[in-house]
Design a protein around this motif. Structure first.
Motif, PDB file in Angstrom:
ATOM      1  N   VAL A 107       0.870  -1.206  -0.046  1.00 58.90           N
ATOM      2  CA  VAL A 107       0.014   0.119   0.042  1.00 58.90           C
ATOM      3  C   VAL A 107       0.710   1.254  -0.134  1.00 58.90           C
ATOM      4  O   VAL A 107       0.618   2.302  -0.811  1.00 58.90           O
ATOM      5  CB  VAL A 107      -0.922   0.041   1.264  1.00 58.90           C
ATOM      6  N   ARG A 108       1.899   1.186   0.602  1.00 51.19           N
ATOM      7  CA  ARG A 108       2.781   2.302   0.749  1.00 51.19           C
ATOM      8  C   ARG A 108       3.539   2.574  -0.420  1.00 51.19           C
ATOM      9  O   ARG A 108       4.381   3.659  -0.489  1.00 51.19           O
ATOM     10  CB  ARG A 108       3.702   2.179   2.144  1.00 51.19           C
ATOM     11  N   ARG A 109       3.933   1.788  -1.248  1.00 47.81           N
ATOM     12  CA  ARG A 109       4.668   1.913  -2.291  1.00 47.81           C
ATOM     13  C   ARG A 109       4.177   3.059  -3.344  1.00 47.81           C
ATOM     14  O   ARG A 109       2.811   2.986  -3.781  1.00 47.81           O
ATOM     15  CB  ARG A 109       4.687   0.882  -3.177  1.00 47.81           C
ATOM     16  N   ASN A 110       4.913   3.975  -3.904  1.00 42.92           N
ATOM     17  CA  ASN A 110       4.452   5.218  -4.556  1.00 42.92           C
ATOM     18  C   ASN A 110       5.374   5.792  -5.454  1.00 42.92           C
ATOM     19  O   ASN A 110       6.431   5.294  -5.200  1.00 42.92           O
ATOM     20  CB  ASN A 110       3.411   6.217  -3.765  1.00 42.92           C
ATOM     21  N   ASN A 111       4.941   6.362  -6.370  1.00 38.91           N
ATOM     22  CA  ASN A 111       5.925   7.214  -7.201  1.00 38.91           C
ATOM     23  C   ASN A 111       5.422   8.709  -7.422  1.00 38.91           C
ATOM     24  O   ASN A 111       5.654   9.268  -8.322  1.00 38.91           O
ATOM     25  CB  ASN A 111       6.052   6.695  -8.714  1.00 38.91           C
ATOM     26  N   GLU A 112       4.965   9.131  -6.211  1.00 43.37           N
ATOM     27  CA  GLU A 112       4.453  10.712  -6.360  1.00 43.37           C
ATOM     28  C   GLU A 112       5.768  11.579  -6.580  1.00 43.37           C
ATOM     29  O   GLU A 112       6.684  11.688  -5.859  1.00 43.37           O
ATOM     30  CB  GLU A 112       3.891  11.065  -4.821  1.00 43.37           C
ATOM     31  N   ARG A 113       5.621  12.513  -7.456  1.00 46.04           N
ATOM     32  CA  ARG A 113       6.639  13.300  -7.853  1.00 46.04           C
ATOM     33  C   ARG A 113       6.160  14.570  -8.234  1.00 46.04           C
ATOM     34  O   ARG A 113       6.738  15.587  -8.933  1.00 46.04           O
ATOM     35  CB  ARG A 113       7.274  12.785  -8.977  1.00 46.04           C
ATOM     36  N   ASP A 114       4.905  14.930  -7.859  1.00 47.44           N
ATOM     37  CA  ASP A 114       4.296  16.198  -8.293  1.00 47.44           C
ATOM     38  C   ASP A 114       4.445  17.519  -7.076  1.00 47.44           C
ATOM     39  O   ASP A 114       4.452  17.197  -5.661  1.00 47.44           O
ATOM     40  CB  ASP A 114       2.918  16.162  -8.425  1.00 47.44           C
ATOM     41  N   LEU A 115       4.967  18.410  -7.320  1.00 46.69           N
ATOM     42  CA  LEU A 115       5.160  19.569  -6.208  1.00 46.69           C
ATOM     43  C   LEU A 115       3.713  20.389  -6.308  1.00 46.69           C
ATOM     44  O   LEU A 115       3.244  20.381  -7.362  1.00 46.69           O
ATOM     45  CB  LEU A 115       6.231  20.617  -6.792  1.00 46.69           C
ATOM     46  N   ALA A 116       3.534  20.989  -5.286  1.00 45.44           N
ATOM     47  CA  ALA A 116       2.279  21.483  -5.042  1.00 45.44           C
ATOM     48  C   ALA A 116       2.380  22.935  -5.578  1.00 45.44           C
ATOM     49  O   ALA A 116       3.193  23.454  -5.596  1.00 45.44           O
ATOM     50  CB  ALA A 116       2.139  21.659  -3.516  1.00 45.44           C
ATOM     51  N   LYS A 117       1.104  23.225  -6.411  1.00 44.77           N
ATOM     52  CA  LYS A 117       1.284  24.468  -6.948  1.00 44.77           C
ATOM     53  C   LYS A 117       0.365  25.630  -6.385  1.00 44.77           C
ATOM     54  O   LYS A 117       0.422  26.720  -6.814  1.00 44.77           O
ATOM     55  CB  LYS A 117       0.450  24.266  -8.567  1.00 44.77           C
ATOM     56  N   ALA A 118      -0.316  25.198  -5.393  1.00 43.64           N
ATOM     57  CA  ALA A 118      -1.140  26.379  -4.576  1.00 43.64           C
ATOM     58  C   ALA A 118      -2.190  27.067  -5.599  1.00 43.64           C
ATOM     59  O   ALA A 118      -2.289  28.414  -5.448  1.00 43.64           O
ATOM     60  CB  ALA A 118      -0.151  27.307  -3.874  1.00 43.64           C
ATOM     61  N   LYS A 119      -2.764  26.297  -6.323  1.00 45.83           N
ATOM     62  CA  LYS A 119      -3.634  26.953  -7.282  1.00 45.83           C
ATOM     63  C   LYS A 119      -4.951  25.873  -7.637  1.00 45.83           C
ATOM     64  O   LYS A 119      -4.640  24.832  -7.330  1.00 45.83           O
ATOM     65  CB  LYS A 119      -3.045  27.552  -8.274  1.00 45.83           C
ATOM     66  N   ASP A 120      -5.985  26.421  -8.139  1.00 43.97           N
ATOM     67  CA  ASP A 120      -7.106  25.747  -8.720  1.00 43.97           C
ATOM     68  C   ASP A 120      -7.896  25.112  -7.470  1.00 43.97           C
ATOM     69  O   ASP A 120      -8.706  24.156  -7.764  1.00 43.97           O
ATOM     70  CB  ASP A 120      -6.642  24.616  -9.699  1.00 43.97           C
ATOM     71  N   LEU A 121      -7.721  25.287  -6.247  1.00 47.65           N
ATOM     72  CA  LEU A 121      -8.467  24.908  -5.145  1.00 47.65           C
ATOM     73  C   LEU A 121      -9.846  25.674  -5.063  1.00 47.65           C
ATOM     74  O   LEU A 121      -9.948  27.022  -5.287  1.00 47.65           O
ATOM     75  CB  LEU A 121      -7.653  24.743  -3.857  1.00 47.65           C
ATOM     76  N   ARG A 122     -10.729  24.837  -5.171  1.00 47.56           N
ATOM     77  CA  ARG A 122     -12.164  25.454  -5.169  1.00 47.56           C
ATOM     78  C   ARG A 122     -12.873  25.704  -3.712  1.00 47.56           C
ATOM     79  O   ARG A 122     -12.570  24.569  -2.922  1.00 47.56           O
ATOM     80  CB  ARG A 122     -13.157  24.654  -6.048  1.00 47.56           C
ATOM     81  N   ASP A 123     -13.602  26.822  -3.575  1.00 47.61           N
ATOM     82  CA  ASP A 123     -14.242  27.031  -2.286  1.00 47.61           C
ATOM     83  C   ASP A 123     -15.610  26.372  -2.149  1.00 47.61           C
ATOM     84  O   ASP A 123     -16.213  26.331  -1.167  1.00 47.61           O
ATOM     85  CB  ASP A 123     -14.506  28.492  -1.983  1.00 47.61           C
ATOM     86  N   ASP A 124     -16.063  25.782  -3.177  1.00 49.72           N
ATOM     87  CA  ASP A 124     -17.419  25.163  -3.381  1.00 49.72           C
ATOM     88  C   ASP A 124     -17.191  23.825  -2.884  1.00 49.72           C
ATOM     89  O   ASP A 124     -18.317  23.073  -2.836  1.00 49.72           O
ATOM     90  CB  ASP A 124     -18.057  25.312  -4.741  1.00 49.72           C
ATOM     91  N   CYS A 125     -15.918  23.234  -2.507  1.00 50.58           N
ATOM     92  CA  CYS A 125     -15.882  21.973  -2.053  1.00 50.58           C
ATOM     93  C   CYS A 125     -15.087  22.392  -0.538  1.00 50.58           C
ATOM     94  O   CYS A 125     -13.840  22.568  -0.800  1.00 50.58           O
ATOM     95  CB  CYS A 125     -14.972  21.306  -2.913  1.00 50.58           C
ATOM     96  N   LEU A 126     -15.742  22.072   0.161  1.00 49.35           N
ATOM     97  CA  LEU A 126     -15.283  22.194   1.621  1.00 49.35           C
ATOM     98  C   LEU A 126     -14.375  21.341   1.938  1.00 49.35           C
ATOM     99  O   LEU A 126     -14.405  20.003   1.950  1.00 49.35           O
ATOM    100  CB  LEU A 126     -16.260  22.087   2.789  1.00 49.35           C
ATOM    101  N   ARG A 127     -13.140  21.797   2.734  1.00 52.66           N
ATOM    102  CA  ARG A 127     -11.999  20.592   3.121  1.00 52.66           C
ATOM    103  C   ARG A 127     -12.004  20.964   4.616  1.00 52.66           C
ATOM    104  O   ARG A 127     -11.615  21.902   5.084  1.00 52.66           O
ATOM    105  CB  ARG A 127     -10.677  21.366   2.348  1.00 52.66           C
TER     106      ARG A 127
END
Length: 349
Positions: free
Chosen positions: A130-150
């Motif tokens: 389950v822990r095996r991954n190839n994540e290599r994306d950096l956060a962009k801090a954009k395109d987050l929507r306020d109509d979806c509450l986090r």
């Protein structure tokens, strides 16, 4: 990853405590319909309710031969360091040889073990680390929507109930016809939900981006409840907690604490930070990205009586001025009310 037809055996052999077997107890609680047995030679003959306080009459067996029709063997512990106990290897090799799917959330990948991998290849068994991954994306801090509450569950410590709180919040919101999605960030949550990101096994530069990717992929839901990990004050794991906090950019947070716990899990010589200080620290750190407040408190009262939990609940309500409930003892209505209130406020901005 999972199907409704799966018949799972949970492997907890020799796990001495509920904390050690938290993966097993959580799967019993939230995917119990798929679990046919727990394999634990030290408790064979008991039921999971007798041994773990959850799972009803699910039997505990001493060998795989006791459950010949099971399709999946899932490792049910989450030990510090995530290593495979040496005396489990024979069980895992046997399961692989039988053609069972092996599911592991440990840091030691089963697919890297030559004997287990060879047995799996010969039988056609699937190994899912389950822990095996190839994540290599950096956060962009954009395109987050306020109509979806986090909403992010945060904690005073690790192994304290952040995942359980998140899953109970999902149930509470769903009961009110809110389209809510659980964002799993740990191995057990991923096993339960079927998707997510194992943030504690992502290269540190990419933790924020991996979490942000989960948010961006699920913004079609009305509410996202993000599973927290550890705490920003933990001597060992604070980097994961901070990355998760900034990657999820929550509108609000639910703080989880355990009544009676005084020292940090895993480094018991370190005292826990007081809740007011931790709340302030989380709000300040989150605020570097976006204003966010702790809107409620989830209380883990497993160590105290129902009467003591009620007294503690009222005391903490008075001290913090926030909604507070033990999700298992009191339900989550009070916390869901706080989420609904925040949702309305965000919509009106």
């Amino acid at each position: 990853m999972a199907t409704s037809e799966e018949s799972i055996v949970l492997l907890t052999d020799g796990a001495a405590s509920l904390l050690a077997a938290k993966t097993a107890t959580s799967i019993l609680r939230y995917r119990g319909e798929n679990v046919v047995a727990v394999l634990d030679r030290s408790r064979a003959g008991q039921t999971t309710d007798q041994a773990f306080g959850v799972g009803g009459d699910t039997p505990i067996v001493a060998a795989l031969s006791d459950v010949p029709d099971a399709t999946t063997l899932t490792i049910g512990i989450a030990p510090p360091g995530g290593r495979v106990p040496e005396d489990w290897r024979a069980i895992l090799i046997e399961a692989a040889g039988r053609g069972m799917k092996l599911v592991s959330g440990l840091h030691d990948f089963l697919s890297n073990d030559p004997e287990i991998a060879a047995a799996a290849e010969k039988s056609g068994s699937v190994i899912y680390d389950v822990r095996r991954n190839n994540e290599r994306d950096l956060a962009k801090a954009k395109d987050l929507r306020d109509d979806c509450l986090r909403i992010l569950t945060v904690g005073q410590d690790c192994s304290i109930g952040k995942m359980l709180t998140a899953l109970e919040l999902i149930k509470g919101l769903t009961a009110r016809d809110v389209d809510a999605k659980f964002i799993a960030t740990g191995q057990t949550g991923i096993m339960i939900e079927g998707d997510g990101c194992p943030v504690d096994c992502v290269v540190s530069d990419f933790v924020n981006g991996a979490v942000e990717k989960q948010i961006l992929a699920n913004q079609h839901h009305e509410v996202l409840i993000v599973e927290g990990q550890a705490t920003i004050s933990h001597p060992a794991y604070s980097c994961v907690s901070a990355g998760l906090l900034h990657g999820s950019t929550p509108h609000g947070m639910i703080m989880v604490y355990e009544v009676g716990r005084e020292n940090v899990h895993g480094v018991e010589h370190v005292p826990l930070q007081p809740l007011p200080k931790l709340i302030e620290a989380h709000e300040m750190l989150a605020g570097l990205r976006m204003p966010s407040k702790v809107i409620g408190i989830a209380m883990n009262s497993r160590r105290v009586s129902e009467e003591e939990a009620a007294v503690e609940r009222e005391r903490m309500r008075g001290e913090l001025g926030l909604p507070i409930a033990d999700p298992l003892r009191h339900g989550v209505d009070e916390l869901v009310d706080a989420i609904e209130k925040l949702r309305a406020e965000v919509k009106s901005r």
